[in-house]
Design a protein around this motif. Sequence first.
Motif, PDB file in Angstrom:
ATOM      1  N   ALA A  34       0.782  -1.192  -0.030  1.00  0.00           N
ATOM      2  CA  ALA A  34      -0.248   0.077  -0.014  1.00  0.00           C
ATOM      3  C   ALA A  34       0.938   1.273   0.007  1.00  0.00           C
ATOM      4  O   ALA A  34       0.591   2.301  -0.674  1.00  0.00           O
ATOM      5  CB  ALA A  34      -0.959  -0.082   1.169  1.00  0.00           C
ATOM      6  N   ASP A  82       2.283   1.799  -3.432  1.00  0.00           N
ATOM      7  CA  ASP A  82       1.372   2.130  -4.439  1.00  0.00           C
ATOM      8  C   ASP A  82       0.918   3.689  -4.210  1.00  0.00           C
ATOM      9  O   ASP A  82       0.596   4.514  -5.117  1.00  0.00           O
ATOM     10  CB  ASP A  82      -0.057   1.455  -4.235  1.00  0.00           C
ATOM     11  CG  ASP A  82       0.320   0.124  -4.825  1.00  0.00           C
ATOM     12  OD1 ASP A  82       1.132  -0.354  -5.308  1.00  0.00           O
ATOM     13  OD2 ASP A  82      -0.818  -0.994  -4.264  1.00  0.00           O
ATOM     14  N   CYS A  83       1.319   4.440  -2.931  1.00  0.00           N
ATOM     15  CA  CYS A  83       0.986   5.652  -2.515  1.00  0.00           C
ATOM     16  C   CYS A  83       2.156   6.429  -3.045  1.00  0.00           C
ATOM     17  O   CYS A  83       2.208   7.724  -2.819  1.00  0.00           O
ATOM     18  CB  CYS A  83       0.600   5.734  -1.200  1.00  0.00           C
ATOM     19  SG  CYS A  83      -1.025   5.169  -0.704  1.00  0.00           S
ATOM     20  N   ASP A 107      -5.976  -7.620   1.679  1.00  0.00           N
ATOM     21  CA  ASP A 107      -6.190  -6.703   0.731  1.00  0.00           C
ATOM     22  C   ASP A 107      -7.194  -5.587   1.154  1.00  0.00           C
ATOM     23  O   ASP A 107      -7.231  -4.502   0.829  1.00  0.00           O
ATOM     24  CB  ASP A 107      -6.658  -7.517  -0.653  1.00  0.00           C
ATOM     25  CG  ASP A 107      -5.743  -8.172  -1.211  1.00  0.00           C
ATOM     26  OD1 ASP A 107      -4.553  -8.113  -0.946  1.00  0.00           O
ATOM     27  OD2 ASP A 107      -6.012  -9.225  -1.994  1.00  0.00           O
ATOM     28  N   LYS A 108      -8.277  -5.817   1.821  1.00  0.00           N
ATOM     29  CA  LYS A 108      -9.250  -4.864   2.487  1.00  0.00           C
ATOM     30  C   LYS A 108      -8.245  -3.881   3.383  1.00  0.00           C
ATOM     31  O   LYS A 108      -8.607  -2.693   3.218  1.00  0.00           O
ATOM     32  CB  LYS A 108     -10.324  -5.507   3.293  1.00  0.00           C
ATOM     33  CG  LYS A 108     -11.243  -4.302   3.650  1.00  0.00           C
ATOM     34  CD  LYS A 108     -11.853  -3.477   2.489  1.00  0.00           C
ATOM     35  CE  LYS A 108     -12.729  -4.545   1.549  1.00  0.00           C
ATOM     36  NZ  LYS A 108     -13.353  -3.780   0.576  1.00  0.00           N
ATOM     37  N   GLU A 127      -6.487  -1.618   1.187  1.00  0.00           N
ATOM     38  CA  GLU A 127      -7.259  -0.531   0.404  1.00  0.00           C
ATOM     39  C   GLU A 127      -7.782   0.582   1.408  1.00  0.00           C
ATOM     40  O   GLU A 127      -7.491   1.807   0.979  1.00  0.00           O
ATOM     41  CB  GLU A 127      -8.580  -1.421   0.143  1.00  0.00           C
ATOM     42  CG  GLU A 127      -9.613  -0.326  -0.837  1.00  0.00           C
ATOM     43  CD  GLU A 127     -10.938  -1.084  -0.874  1.00  0.00           C
ATOM     44  OE1 GLU A 127     -12.050  -0.516  -1.062  1.00  0.00           O
ATOM     45  OE2 GLU A 127     -10.962  -2.433  -1.001  1.00  0.00           O
ATOM     46  N   VAL A 128      -7.864   0.291   2.767  1.00  0.00           N
ATOM     47  CA  VAL A 128      -8.255   1.383   3.679  1.00  0.00           C
ATOM     48  C   VAL A 128      -6.851   2.061   3.829  1.00  0.00           C
ATOM     49  O   VAL A 128      -6.905   3.479   3.814  1.00  0.00           O
ATOM     50  CB  VAL A 128      -8.659   0.803   4.907  1.00  0.00           C
ATOM     51  CG1 VAL A 128      -8.946   2.017   6.039  1.00  0.00           C
ATOM     52  CG2 VAL A 128     -10.071   0.036   4.718  1.00  0.00           C
ATOM     53  N   ARG A 185      -4.678   2.954   1.706  1.00  0.00           N
ATOM     54  CA  ARG A 185      -4.259   3.630   0.581  1.00  0.00           C
ATOM     55  C   ARG A 185      -5.160   4.822   0.831  1.00  0.00           C
ATOM     56  O   ARG A 185      -4.742   5.965   0.334  1.00  0.00           O
ATOM     57  CB  ARG A 185      -4.736   3.108  -0.494  1.00  0.00           C
ATOM     58  CG  ARG A 185      -3.531   1.856  -0.995  1.00  0.00           C
ATOM     59  CD  ARG A 185      -4.002   1.104  -2.126  1.00  0.00           C
ATOM     60  NE  ARG A 185      -3.185  -0.064  -2.635  1.00  0.00           N
ATOM     61  CZ  ARG A 185      -3.105  -1.016  -2.104  1.00  0.00           C
ATOM     62  NH1 ARG A 185      -3.855  -1.492  -1.204  1.00  0.00           N
ATOM     63  NH2 ARG A 185      -2.037  -1.995  -2.339  1.00  0.00           N
ATOM     64  N   ALA A 186      -6.271   4.967   1.389  1.00  0.00           N
ATOM     65  CA  ALA A 186      -7.209   5.852   1.456  1.00  0.00           C
ATOM     66  C   ALA A 186      -6.754   7.008   2.856  1.00  0.00           C
ATOM     67  O   ALA A 186      -6.847   8.133   2.666  1.00  0.00           O
ATOM     68  CB  ALA A 186      -8.599   5.496   1.705  1.00  0.00           C
TER      69      ALA A 186
END
Length: 251
Positions: free
Chosen positions: A22, A25-26, A145-146, A149-150, A152-153
């Motif tokens: 994550a 990816d950021c 993965d969840k 995802e959080v 990344r937000a």
Amino acid sequence: MRALITNDDGIDSPGLVALAAAAVDCGLDVVVAAPASQASGTSASVAAISDTGRVASSRHTIPGLDVEAHAVAAHPGLISLIACRGGFGGKPDVLLSGVNLGANVGRAILHSGTVGAALTAHLNDVTSMAVSLDVGLDGPEPLWDKAGEVVRAVLPVLLEMPAASVVSLNVPNIVDVQGLRWAELARFGTVQSRVDELDDGEVELVHVYSEESLVPGTDAALLADGYATLTALRSVDRDVSSERALPAWPA
């Protein structure tokens, strides 16, 4: 920006991979330094595992990621301290700890090695975040993965906060997360320790679910309702509200 990724579940934890991915990816420049073995419940301990006080580390490979990684014979608090003092290639701009297997909610976060690493970074003027996934004692497969995802937000929000901020993020282990909420710390965590007395002067700690009702607005309650929770933490500080007049001593 440079990110140091650590955890307390050990270098081979899939939660560590999810968090590092994550961060990559950021757009962060990621270095991983995590305990060579399980180090849960170590809080912010900076005790070296070696009797000599030296901290051994070895290069490691993180599956699916082309990042520098170190397996360190130390607790996450010590790893965080070493990183913030320039180890592992230099002081990071941000330290991310997790993803922990199990929620870290309530005042029981005091004992968490995941949170301890983040608080240690905060004390050394580095912005940090502890990330945990709410997988219970007998829960289903972790949705790493969840959690990623959080993360990344949330990461852009963290990076815009004042310098040396520290937050704890808890993610429910469900597909349909309801959203993100700021949360108060619950009085206790969802899992507590019970002490059972044994023979011969021994006691045993048994982990059990708390039977107390959840208080609305707390991290434990919001997490149970399917929300990912963020709690901004404040570390060691003076509490003037408890101060009283002192006696004239010595007389």
